[in-house]
Each structure stands twice: as C-alpha cells, then as structure tokens.
Design an enzyme around this catalytic site. Structure first.
Site, PDB file in Angstrom:
ATOM      1  N   ASP A  37       0.842  -3.795  -5.888  1.00 45.85           N
ATOM      2  CA  ASP A  37       0.434  -1.766  -6.416  1.00 45.85           C
ATOM      3  C   ASP A  37      -0.787  -2.074  -7.139  1.00 45.85           C
ATOM      4  O   ASP A  37       0.195  -3.095  -8.445  1.00 45.85           O
ATOM      5  CB  ASP A  37       1.813  -1.127  -6.478  1.00 45.85           C
ATOM      6  CG  ASP A  37       0.905   0.575  -6.960  1.00 45.85           C
ATOM      7  OD1 ASP A  37       0.237   0.653  -6.059  1.00 45.85           O
ATOM      8  OD2 ASP A  37       1.580   0.819  -7.653  1.00 45.85           O
ATOM      9  N   SER A  38      -1.239  -0.971  -7.844  1.00 40.86           N
ATOM     10  CA  SER A  38      -1.616  -0.994  -9.435  1.00 40.86           C
ATOM     11  C   SER A  38      -0.629  -0.942 -10.588  1.00 40.86           C
ATOM     12  O   SER A  38      -0.448  -1.212 -11.341  1.00 40.86           O
ATOM     13  CB  SER A  38      -2.804   0.859  -9.265  1.00 40.86           C
ATOM     14  OG  SER A  38      -1.669   1.981  -8.710  1.00 40.86           O
ATOM     15  N   GLU A  80       2.319   7.890 -14.466  1.00 41.10           N
ATOM     16  CA  GLU A  80       2.657   6.442 -15.114  1.00 41.10           C
ATOM     17  C   GLU A  80       2.572   6.660 -16.102  1.00 41.10           C
ATOM     18  O   GLU A  80       2.751   5.414 -17.215  1.00 41.10           O
ATOM     19  CB  GLU A  80       0.853   5.469 -15.223  1.00 41.10           C
ATOM     20  CG  GLU A  80       0.829   4.557 -13.656  1.00 41.10           C
ATOM     21  CD  GLU A  80       1.855   3.351 -13.714  1.00 41.10           C
ATOM     22  OE1 GLU A  80       1.924   3.165 -14.821  1.00 41.10           O
ATOM     23  OE2 GLU A  80       1.581   3.323 -12.560  1.00 41.10           O
ATOM     24  N   CYS A  97       0.916   7.721  -1.134  1.00 42.24           N
ATOM     25  CA  CYS A  97       1.441   6.934  -2.301  1.00 42.24           C
ATOM     26  C   CYS A  97       2.294   6.133  -2.642  1.00 42.24           C
ATOM     27  O   CYS A  97       3.531   7.677  -2.981  1.00 42.24           O
ATOM     28  CB  CYS A  97       0.187   7.697  -3.309  1.00 42.24           C
ATOM     29  SG  CYS A  97       0.643   7.237  -4.567  1.00 42.24           S
ATOM     30  N   THR A  98       2.837   5.177  -2.998  1.00 40.91           N
ATOM     31  CA  THR A  98       4.281   4.605  -3.279  1.00 40.91           C
ATOM     32  C   THR A  98       4.502   5.487  -4.493  1.00 40.91           C
ATOM     33  O   THR A  98       5.541   5.036  -4.637  1.00 40.91           O
ATOM     34  CB  THR A  98       4.105   3.445  -3.150  1.00 40.91           C
ATOM     35  OG1 THR A  98       3.140   2.637  -4.152  1.00 40.91           O
ATOM     36  CG2 THR A  98       4.257   2.610  -2.255  1.00 40.91           C
ATOM     37  N   HIS A  99       3.692   5.594  -5.671  1.00 43.71           N
ATOM     38  CA  HIS A  99       4.145   6.449  -6.418  1.00 43.71           C
ATOM     39  C   HIS A  99       5.006   7.709  -6.212  1.00 43.71           C
ATOM     40  O   HIS A  99       5.809   8.711  -7.432  1.00 43.71           O
ATOM     41  CB  HIS A  99       2.779   6.773  -7.503  1.00 43.71           C
ATOM     42  CG  HIS A  99       2.311   5.498  -8.636  1.00 43.71           C
ATOM     43  ND1 HIS A  99       1.640   4.615  -7.886  1.00 43.71           N
ATOM     44  CD2 HIS A  99       2.686   5.234 -10.146  1.00 43.71           C
ATOM     45  CE1 HIS A  99       1.423   3.760  -8.769  1.00 43.71           C
ATOM     46  NE2 HIS A  99       1.555   4.121  -9.680  1.00 43.71           N
ATOM     47  N   CYS A 114       1.062  -0.666  -1.513  1.00 41.76           N
ATOM     48  CA  CYS A 114       0.197   0.287  -2.400  1.00 41.76           C
ATOM     49  C   CYS A 114      -0.809   0.798  -0.917  1.00 41.76           C
ATOM     50  O   CYS A 114      -1.304   0.440  -0.162  1.00 41.76           O
ATOM     51  CB  CYS A 114      -1.127  -0.640  -3.519  1.00 41.76           C
ATOM     52  SG  CYS A 114      -2.609   0.937  -3.264  1.00 41.76           S
ATOM     53  N   ASN A 115      -0.661   2.222  -0.664  1.00 43.47           N
ATOM     54  CA  ASN A 115      -0.786   3.075   0.439  1.00 43.47           C
ATOM     55  C   ASN A 115      -2.612   3.358   0.955  1.00 43.47           C
ATOM     56  O   ASN A 115      -3.575   2.502   1.153  1.00 43.47           O
ATOM     57  CB  ASN A 115      -0.808   3.723   0.712  1.00 43.47           C
ATOM     58  CG  ASN A 115       0.695   4.081   1.027  1.00 43.47           C
ATOM     59  OD1 ASN A 115       0.821   4.637   2.322  1.00 43.47           O
ATOM     60  ND2 ASN A 115       1.422   4.977   0.211  1.00 43.47           N
ATOM     61  N   THR A 116      -3.432   3.229  -1.643  1.00 43.82           N
ATOM     62  CA  THR A 116      -4.731   2.497  -1.245  1.00 43.82           C
ATOM     63  C   THR A 116      -5.213   1.723  -0.549  1.00 43.82           C
ATOM     64  O   THR A 116      -6.184   1.825   0.005  1.00 43.82           O
ATOM     65  CB  THR A 116      -5.234   3.213  -2.919  1.00 43.82           C
ATOM     66  OG1 THR A 116      -4.709   4.590  -3.377  1.00 43.82           O
ATOM     67  CG2 THR A 116      -6.298   3.472  -2.953  1.00 43.82           C
ATOM     68  N   TYR A 165      -6.154   3.160  -8.210  1.00 45.20           N
ATOM     69  CA  TYR A 165      -6.905   2.656  -7.630  1.00 45.20           C
ATOM     70  C   TYR A 165      -7.513   4.259  -7.217  1.00 45.20           C
ATOM     71  O   TYR A 165      -8.249   3.198  -6.353  1.00 45.20           O
ATOM     72  CB  TYR A 165      -6.467   2.101  -6.953  1.00 45.20           C
ATOM     73  CG  TYR A 165      -5.563   1.039  -7.116  1.00 45.20           C
ATOM     74  CD1 TYR A 165      -5.915  -0.040  -8.052  1.00 45.20           C
ATOM     75  CD2 TYR A 165      -5.034  -1.110  -6.261  1.00 45.20           C
ATOM     76  CE1 TYR A 165      -6.222  -1.935  -8.650  1.00 45.20           C
ATOM     77  CE2 TYR A 165      -5.676  -2.016  -6.347  1.00 45.20           C
ATOM     78  CZ  TYR A 165      -5.774  -2.465  -7.648  1.00 45.20           C
ATOM     79  OH  TYR A 165      -5.389  -3.084  -8.205  1.00 45.20           O
ATOM     80  N   GLY A 166      -6.653   4.893  -6.720  1.00 41.11           N
ATOM     81  CA  GLY A 166      -6.763   5.304  -6.002  1.00 41.11           C
ATOM     82  C   GLY A 166      -8.128   7.128  -5.999  1.00 41.11           C
ATOM     83  O   GLY A 166      -8.677   7.851  -5.388  1.00 41.11           O
TER      84      GLY A 166
HETATM   85  N1  DGL Z   1       0.758   3.746  -5.616  1.00 47.26           N
HETATM   86  C1  DGL Z   1      -0.746   3.155  -5.155  1.00 47.26           C
HETATM   87  C2  DGL Z   1      -1.116   3.450  -3.581  1.00 47.26           C
HETATM   88  O1  DGL Z   1       0.326   3.788  -2.806  1.00 47.26           O
HETATM   89  C3  DGL Z   1      -1.395   3.510  -6.040  1.00 47.26           C
HETATM   90  C4  DGL Z   1      -1.995   5.063  -6.930  1.00 47.26           C
HETATM   91  C5  DGL Z   1      -3.297   4.216  -7.707  1.00 47.26           C
HETATM   92  O2  DGL Z   1      -3.304   3.618  -8.282  1.00 47.26           O
HETATM   93  O3  DGL Z   1      -4.467   5.638  -7.233  1.00 47.26           O
HETATM   94  O4  DGL Z   1      -1.575   4.168  -3.557  1.00 47.26           O
END
Ligand code: DGL
Length: 290
Positions: free
Chosen positions: A12-13, A152, A184-186, A75-77, A44-45
C-alpha cells in the site's frame, strides 16, 4: 520453481494495507508476508494514473526480486489504476481489491455508496465492477482527499476529523444508501467514527476480508499453501521506518521491525502529477436517469 513457503507480497502507500494484513492474520495464519508501504510517496490518491502505474511496477519488481509467490495489492488506488496494466508483466498471481469488494457489496444491498481516494473515485472502477454483477444497483462514489492524510497523521479521534467525515457522508446519506464500501484500505481505521455517524441499517463492506478469501482460494488452486508453523512478516517502507513502526503499533498490537527499502529504479522521470482532486471532490451519481 515456486516454493509454497515463499512469502505473499502485500503493499500500500502506507498503513492502509495493514487492514489487509490484519485480515491475513485472521484468515491465512500460516502464510509469511512481505509488507511494503510506499510512505515516501503517499498519498497515491491524488496522483496521476501514470505515476501510480510506475510506482506499482517498481514495487512489484522489488517483490519479484524478493521471491514472493503471490502479491496482494492492498491499495484500491493501485488496484483501480494500475493492476490491469501491469499484471501480465509478472509471473506470479496478483490480486486486487475492486472485484472482491464489488462482489461483496452486491451481496449486501442495492443502494451502494463507495468512499475512496479521488483517483479511485474518478476511475469509476467500483461502479463498473458493481454494474457488471448487478446492472440495477445504484452506485454513488465519493472522493475523500482528506481521509488518508488524517489517518497517516494519527488524527482519527479529533472533533475536526469527525466533522470532515460527517460532511463527506452527507450526500450519501441523502441518497439513503443501504451499503457503504471502504474503497480505500485506510478507511476501515475510521470505523469507530463512521459507525457513530451512519444509521445502524447501513452495512459496511471491507474488501480486505474478501480479497484474502480470494487469495486463500487461489493458493488452494495452485497447491501453494504454506506449511503451518513458519509464518513471519517482514516490513519495508520507502520513507521513515521509525514513524511507520510507531503509527502501526495501534493497529497491529505490536511494534513491527521495519526496514528502509530501495526500490528498483525504472528510469526516466514521470510526467508531473495532474491533480484529480477538483474533478472528484463531489459525489458522482453514477447512473444516468433512464
Ligand atoms: N490505501 C490506499 C487505497 O486503498 C491509498 C491511499 C493513498 O495513498 O491515497 O487507495
């Protein structure tokens, strides 16, 4: 030849992928994991698709050099914007979150909200996947650029965060969603706050559970399940190992040992990031009134 005790790569990011790692600890206890957080380059988003693809290539190349037997894009992105483009470049199975998440959502409801990063929301990946499985489902995707920096930055339990989350949920609640997907996994890390703000009848879908289920099936199919008793997790980041370790502790229940990783250099620099924030900082009503 692939050895069944080689690790599964998970990336993931940042700390978001730990929600997938936790699902692995519950559902795939015997597997060793190589976890990577690209903390030097998050979020990443709000990056361009080209950048995301290059980052994902670099990470998967490093994972290939580290001899993973499978990779889970936690990471979904990256799943939405890079997976299809890079999958065929590697000779191990690579699983993403969108299909398992969409399948679970379709099994839960008809009025589906997806909260995601701006890049994922703009890609329409969830909407397309959900419609392939249930063309009559209603889908609303919303880009939430502030969530990842808040998580974060370890600012989940502040009144400001609660207010920001309430604002993002408002349009989805107006649409009377019955299901909300963590796109998003966060975001599962926001669950205590989300639960307070959502009506109890809204089902929360965490694609992490389902991608790990899919990984288990794939391992069975390939005869690649690890031998019980030897599981270990190695953590690597591109940014500061110490910050990652101390932030992760609250979600892992232990302080991980984290190393700094130098990813392979894939050459020429990328085109400048195009901002996608402006275009998706709103709910996307995804079905034309017909
Ligand atoms: N956790 C990631 C996702 O699922 C990336 C979030 C990010 O870095 O913007 O998209």
């Amino acid at each position: 030849m692939t050895n069944h005790n080689q690790p599964i790569g998970v990336f993931d990011s940042g700390v978001g992928g730990l929600t997938v790692l936790r699902a692995m600890y519950r559902q795939l206890r015997d597997e060793s994991v190589l976890y990577f957080g690209d903390t030097a380059r998050l979020p990443y988003g709000t990056r361009s698709p080209q950048e995301i693809r290059q980052f994902v290539r670099e990470i998967l190349l490093w994972m290939a050099q580290s001899q993973v037997k499978m990779a889970i894009v936690a990471c979904n992105t990256s799943s939405a914007l890079a997976l299809e483009a890079v999958r065929s470049e590697f000779d191990f199975p690579i699983l993403g979150l969108i299909l398992p998440g969409a399948r679970a959502a379709v099994g839960c409801g008809q009025r589906i909200g997806v909260i995601a990063t701006p890049a994922t929301a703009a890609s329409g990946a969830y909407r397309r996947a959900i419609w392939e499985m249930n063309p009559s489902a209603r889908v609303w995707e919303i880009g939430c650029p502030e969530f990842v920096p808040l998580i974060e930055g370890d600012r989940i339990h502040t009144p400001e965060t609660r207010e920001i989350i309430r604002e993002y949920l408002q349009p989805l609640l107006q649409q009377r969603i019955d299901t909300l997907v963590y796109g998003c996994t966060h975001y599962p890390l926001l669950e205590p706050v989300l639960r307070q703000l959502l009506p109890p009848e809204v089902t929360l879908v965490d694609p992490a559970t389902y991608v790990v289920e899919a990984a288990a099936q794939e391992l069975d199919l390939l005869g690649l399940r690890a031998t019980p008793g030897a599981a270990m997790t190695r953590f690597g980041v591109s940014g500061c190992p110490k910050s990652f370790a101390s932030l992760s502790r609250q979600w892992l229940g232990f302080v991980p040992e984290v190393e700094q990783v130098q990813l392979p250099d894939l050459g020429p620099s990328l085109p400048a990031t195009e901002s996608v924030v402006d275009t998706v900082y709103r709910v996307v009503e995804s079905r034309e009134a017909s």
